[in-house]
Scaffold this motif. Structure first.
Motif, PDB file in Angstrom:
ATOM      1  N   LEU A   1       0.852  -1.246  -0.082  1.00  0.00           N
ATOM      2  CA  LEU A   1      -0.119   0.126   0.043  1.00  0.00           C
ATOM      3  C   LEU A   1       0.769   1.084  -0.037  1.00  0.00           C
ATOM      4  CD1 LEU A   1      -2.665  -0.717   2.715  1.00  0.00           C
ATOM      5  CD2 LEU A   1      -3.105  -0.711   0.128  1.00  0.00           C
ATOM      6  N   ALA A   2       0.409   2.277  -0.837  1.00  0.00           N
ATOM      7  CA  ALA A   2       0.988   3.687  -0.383  1.00  0.00           C
ATOM      8  C   ALA A   2       0.545   4.293   0.666  1.00  0.00           C
ATOM      9  CB  ALA A   2       0.771   4.363  -1.965  1.00  0.00           C
ATOM     10  N   PRO A   3       1.094   5.410   1.134  1.00  0.00           N
ATOM     11  CA  PRO A   3       0.395   6.190   2.283  1.00  0.00           C
ATOM     12  C   PRO A   3      -0.869   6.563   1.818  1.00  0.00           C
ATOM     13  CG  PRO A   3       2.615   6.623   1.995  1.00  0.00           C
ATOM     14  CD  PRO A   3       2.179   5.951   0.683  1.00  0.00           C
ATOM     15  N   GLU A   4      -1.898   6.454   2.584  1.00  0.00           N
ATOM     16  CA  GLU A   4      -3.279   6.963   2.674  1.00  0.00           C
ATOM     17  C   GLU A   4      -3.891   5.979   1.801  1.00  0.00           C
ATOM     18  OE1 GLU A   4      -3.188  11.202   2.495  1.00  0.00           O
ATOM     19  OE2 GLU A   4      -3.310  11.337   4.753  1.00  0.00           O
ATOM     20  N   GLU A   5      -3.532   4.906   1.706  1.00  0.00           N
ATOM     21  CA  GLU A   5      -4.361   3.618   0.936  1.00  0.00           C
ATOM     22  C   GLU A   5      -5.069   2.871   1.895  1.00  0.00           C
ATOM     23  OE1 GLU A   5      -2.546   3.573  -3.502  1.00  0.00           O
ATOM     24  OE2 GLU A   5      -2.128   1.871  -2.173  1.00  0.00           O
ATOM     25  N   ALA A   6      -6.071   2.163   1.402  1.00  0.00           N
ATOM     26  CA  ALA A   6      -6.609   0.984   2.102  1.00  0.00           C
ATOM     27  C   ALA A   6      -6.821  -0.263   1.364  1.00  0.00           C
ATOM     28  CB  ALA A   6      -7.836   1.538   2.946  1.00  0.00           C
ATOM     29  N   MET A   7      -7.051  -1.364   1.881  1.00  0.00           N
ATOM     30  CA  MET A   7      -7.055  -2.689   1.092  1.00  0.00           C
ATOM     31  C   MET A   7      -7.853  -3.549   1.958  1.00  0.00           C
ATOM     32  SD  MET A   7      -3.753  -4.723   1.489  1.00  0.00           S
ATOM     33  CE  MET A   7      -4.152  -6.279   1.482  1.00  0.00           C
ATOM     34  N   ARG A   8      -8.584  -4.179   1.223  1.00  0.00           N
ATOM     35  CA  ARG A   8      -9.401  -5.378   2.024  1.00  0.00           C
ATOM     36  C   ARG A   8      -8.577  -6.419   2.328  1.00  0.00           C
ATOM     37  NH1 ARG A   8     -15.337  -7.140   0.488  1.00  0.00           N
ATOM     38  NH2 ARG A   8     -15.320  -9.108   1.651  1.00  0.00           N
ATOM     39  N   PHE A   9      -8.788  -7.297   3.560  1.00  0.00           N
ATOM     40  CA  PHE A   9      -7.947  -8.630   3.733  1.00  0.00           C
ATOM     41  C   PHE A   9      -9.086  -9.467   4.485  1.00  0.00           C
ATOM     42  CE2 PHE A   9      -5.824 -11.174   6.961  1.00  0.00           C
ATOM     43  CZ  PHE A   9      -5.173 -12.000   6.021  1.00  0.00           C
ATOM     44  N   ASP A  10      -9.363 -10.650   3.702  1.00  0.00           N
ATOM     45  CA  ASP A  10     -10.247 -11.620   4.424  1.00  0.00           C
ATOM     46  C   ASP A  10      -9.308 -12.796   4.819  1.00  0.00           C
ATOM     47  OD1 ASP A  10     -12.396  -9.935   3.433  1.00  0.00           O
ATOM     48  OD2 ASP A  10     -12.362 -11.057   1.525  1.00  0.00           O
ATOM     49  N   HIS A  11     -10.027 -13.283   5.814  1.00  0.00           N
ATOM     50  CA  HIS A  11      -9.334 -14.339   6.362  1.00  0.00           C
ATOM     51  C   HIS A  11     -10.097 -15.123   7.196  1.00  0.00           C
ATOM     52  CE1 HIS A  11      -6.034 -17.075   8.026  1.00  0.00           C
ATOM     53  NE2 HIS A  11      -6.624 -16.845   9.220  1.00  0.00           N
ATOM     54  N   GLU A  12     -10.460 -16.578   6.950  1.00  0.00           N
ATOM     55  CA  GLU A  12     -11.279 -17.573   7.736  1.00  0.00           C
ATOM     56  C   GLU A  12     -12.718 -16.945   8.064  1.00  0.00           C
ATOM     57  OE1 GLU A  12      -9.173 -18.986  10.988  1.00  0.00           O
ATOM     58  OE2 GLU A  12      -7.797 -20.258   9.787  1.00  0.00           O
ATOM     59  N   GLY A  13     -13.320 -16.244   6.965  1.00  0.00           N
ATOM     60  CA  GLY A  13     -14.649 -15.803   6.859  1.00  0.00           C
ATOM     61  C   GLY A  13     -14.742 -14.397   7.762  1.00  0.00           C
ATOM     62  N   ARG A  14     -13.703 -13.696   7.977  1.00  0.00           N
ATOM     63  CA  ARG A  14     -13.789 -12.473   8.681  1.00  0.00           C
ATOM     64  C   ARG A  14     -13.101 -11.461   7.679  1.00  0.00           C
ATOM     65  NH1 ARG A  14     -10.947 -13.248  14.227  1.00  0.00           N
ATOM     66  NH2 ARG A  14     -11.733 -10.991  14.603  1.00  0.00           N
ATOM     67  N   SER A  15     -13.570 -10.221   7.660  1.00  0.00           N
ATOM     68  CA  SER A  15     -12.996  -9.368   6.799  1.00  0.00           C
ATOM     69  C   SER A  15     -12.431  -7.956   7.401  1.00  0.00           C
ATOM     70  CB  SER A  15     -14.241  -8.892   5.743  1.00  0.00           C
ATOM     71  OG  SER A  15     -13.386  -8.128   4.668  1.00  0.00           O
ATOM     72  N   PHE A  16     -11.252  -7.379   7.028  1.00  0.00           N
ATOM     73  CA  PHE A  16     -10.699  -6.295   7.411  1.00  0.00           C
ATOM     74  C   PHE A  16     -10.446  -5.323   6.537  1.00  0.00           C
ATOM     75  CE2 PHE A  16      -9.659 -10.460   9.369  1.00  0.00           C
ATOM     76  CZ  PHE A  16      -9.850 -10.464  10.810  1.00  0.00           C
ATOM     77  N   ALA A  17     -10.127  -4.146   7.080  1.00  0.00           N
ATOM     78  CA  ALA A  17      -9.602  -3.108   6.400  1.00  0.00           C
ATOM     79  C   ALA A  17      -8.326  -2.927   6.908  1.00  0.00           C
ATOM     80  CB  ALA A  17     -10.566  -1.788   6.578  1.00  0.00           C
ATOM     81  N   ILE A  18      -7.300  -2.537   5.852  1.00  0.00           N
ATOM     82  CA  ILE A  18      -5.865  -2.574   6.270  1.00  0.00           C
ATOM     83  C   ILE A  18      -5.870  -1.167   5.809  1.00  0.00           C
ATOM     84  CG2 ILE A  18      -3.572  -3.167   6.171  1.00  0.00           C
ATOM     85  CD1 ILE A  18      -5.579  -5.224   7.364  1.00  0.00           C
ATOM     86  N   ILE A  19      -5.169  -0.224   6.558  1.00  0.00           N
ATOM     87  CA  ILE A  19      -4.934   1.279   6.020  1.00  0.00           C
ATOM     88  C   ILE A  19      -3.391   1.642   6.500  1.00  0.00           C
ATOM     89  CG2 ILE A  19      -5.427   3.526   6.631  1.00  0.00           C
ATOM     90  CD1 ILE A  19      -8.073   1.605   7.928  1.00  0.00           C
ATOM     91  N   ARG A  20      -2.880   2.262   5.258  1.00  0.00           N
ATOM     92  CA  ARG A  20      -1.487   2.777   5.748  1.00  0.00           C
ATOM     93  C   ARG A  20      -1.605   4.268   5.932  1.00  0.00           C
ATOM     94  NH1 ARG A  20       4.142   1.571   2.520  1.00  0.00           N
ATOM     95  NH2 ARG A  20       5.413   1.785   4.153  1.00  0.00           N
ATOM     96  N   SER A  21      -0.995   4.868   7.043  1.00  0.00           N
ATOM     97  CA  SER A  21      -1.228   6.199   7.295  1.00  0.00           C
ATOM     98  C   SER A  21      -0.199   7.032   6.358  1.00  0.00           C
ATOM     99  CB  SER A  21      -0.682   6.520   8.734  1.00  0.00           C
ATOM    100  OG  SER A  21       0.559   6.452   8.937  1.00  0.00           O
ATOM    101  N   SER A  22      -0.238   8.442   6.263  1.00  0.00           N
ATOM    102  CA  SER A  22       0.536   9.159   5.468  1.00  0.00           C
ATOM    103  C   SER A  22       2.110   8.866   6.175  1.00  0.00           C
ATOM    104  CB  SER A  22       0.228  10.601   5.721  1.00  0.00           C
ATOM    105  OG  SER A  22       0.262  11.065   7.114  1.00  0.00           O
ATOM    106  N   ASP A  23       2.225   8.316   7.311  1.00  0.00           N
ATOM    107  CA  ASP A  23       3.548   8.067   7.875  1.00  0.00           C
ATOM    108  C   ASP A  23       4.251   7.034   7.616  1.00  0.00           C
ATOM    109  OD1 ASP A  23       3.249  10.763   9.248  1.00  0.00           O
ATOM    110  OD2 ASP A  23       2.558   9.923  11.029  1.00  0.00           O
ATOM    111  N   GLY A  24       3.369   6.075   6.901  1.00  0.00           N
ATOM    112  CA  GLY A  24       3.752   4.657   6.596  1.00  0.00           C
ATOM    113  C   GLY A  24       3.462   3.822   7.472  1.00  0.00           C
ATOM    114  N   ASP A  25       2.702   4.019   8.540  1.00  0.00           N
ATOM    115  CA  ASP A  25       2.313   3.088   9.580  1.00  0.00           C
ATOM    116  C   ASP A  25       1.219   2.292   8.936  1.00  0.00           C
ATOM    117  OD1 ASP A  25       4.604   3.568  11.189  1.00  0.00           O
ATOM    118  OD2 ASP A  25       3.411   5.304  12.009  1.00  0.00           O
ATOM    119  N   TYR A  26       1.130   1.084   9.218  1.00  0.00           N
ATOM    120  CA  TYR A  26      -0.132   0.208   9.150  1.00  0.00           C
ATOM    121  C   TYR A  26      -1.092  -0.091  10.133  1.00  0.00           C
ATOM    122  CZ  TYR A  26       1.307  -1.521   4.364  1.00  0.00           C
ATOM    123  OH  TYR A  26       1.674  -1.615   2.989  1.00  0.00           O
ATOM    124  N   PHE A  27      -2.165   0.105   9.980  1.00  0.00           N
ATOM    125  CA  PHE A  27      -3.355  -0.066  10.819  1.00  0.00           C
ATOM    126  C   PHE A  27      -4.523  -1.287  10.346  1.00  0.00           C
ATOM    127  CE2 PHE A  27      -1.473   3.769  11.607  1.00  0.00           C
ATOM    128  CZ  PHE A  27      -1.271   3.966  13.047  1.00  0.00           C
TER     129      PHE A  27
END
Ligand code: FES
Length: 105
Positions: A15-41
């Motif tokens: 991910l580039a800074p300030e982008e989000a992606m979907r991540f699915d695992h074992e029937g659960r779904s998450f939003a993965i977000i990268r901040s402008s500082d490059g940290d992931y949440f």
């Protein structure tokens, strides 16, 4: 209740800074977000207002905006910040190891 474990999500540069992606695992779904500082949440993938995935939302500063009704969440904490979103989302712990991002679920 299943024990928590670390699961690989993506490469560190997925991910580039300030982008989000979907991540699915074992029937659960998450939003993965990268901040402008490059940290992931990571937060629950679906908005708490209706079942719309937040990975399609706009990331601006510490906020992700739901693409449907534009409710906002602080992706660092999962806190709902503006209506119609009023129920907080769960936040998940992430770590970086060997140039990959892992989520604790
Ligand atoms: S579905 Fe997200 S604010 Fe309505």
């Amino acid at each position: 209740m299943k024990p928590e474990k670390w699961v690989e999500v993506c490469a560190l540069d997925a991910l580039a800074p300030e982008e989000a992606m979907r991540f699915d695992h074992e029937g659960r779904s998450f939003a993965i977000i990268r901040s402008s500082d490059g940290d992931y949440f990571a937060i629950d993938g679906h908005c708490s207002h209706e079942k719309v995935h937040l990975s399609g939302g706009i990331v601006d500063g510490n906020i992700i905006e739901c693409p449907k009704h534009f409710g906002t969440f602080d992706y660092r904490t999962g806190e709902a910040r503006s209506l119609p979103a009023c129920i907080d989302l769960r936040r998940y712990e992430l770590k970086v190891d060997s140039d990959a991002v892992f989520i604790k679920i």
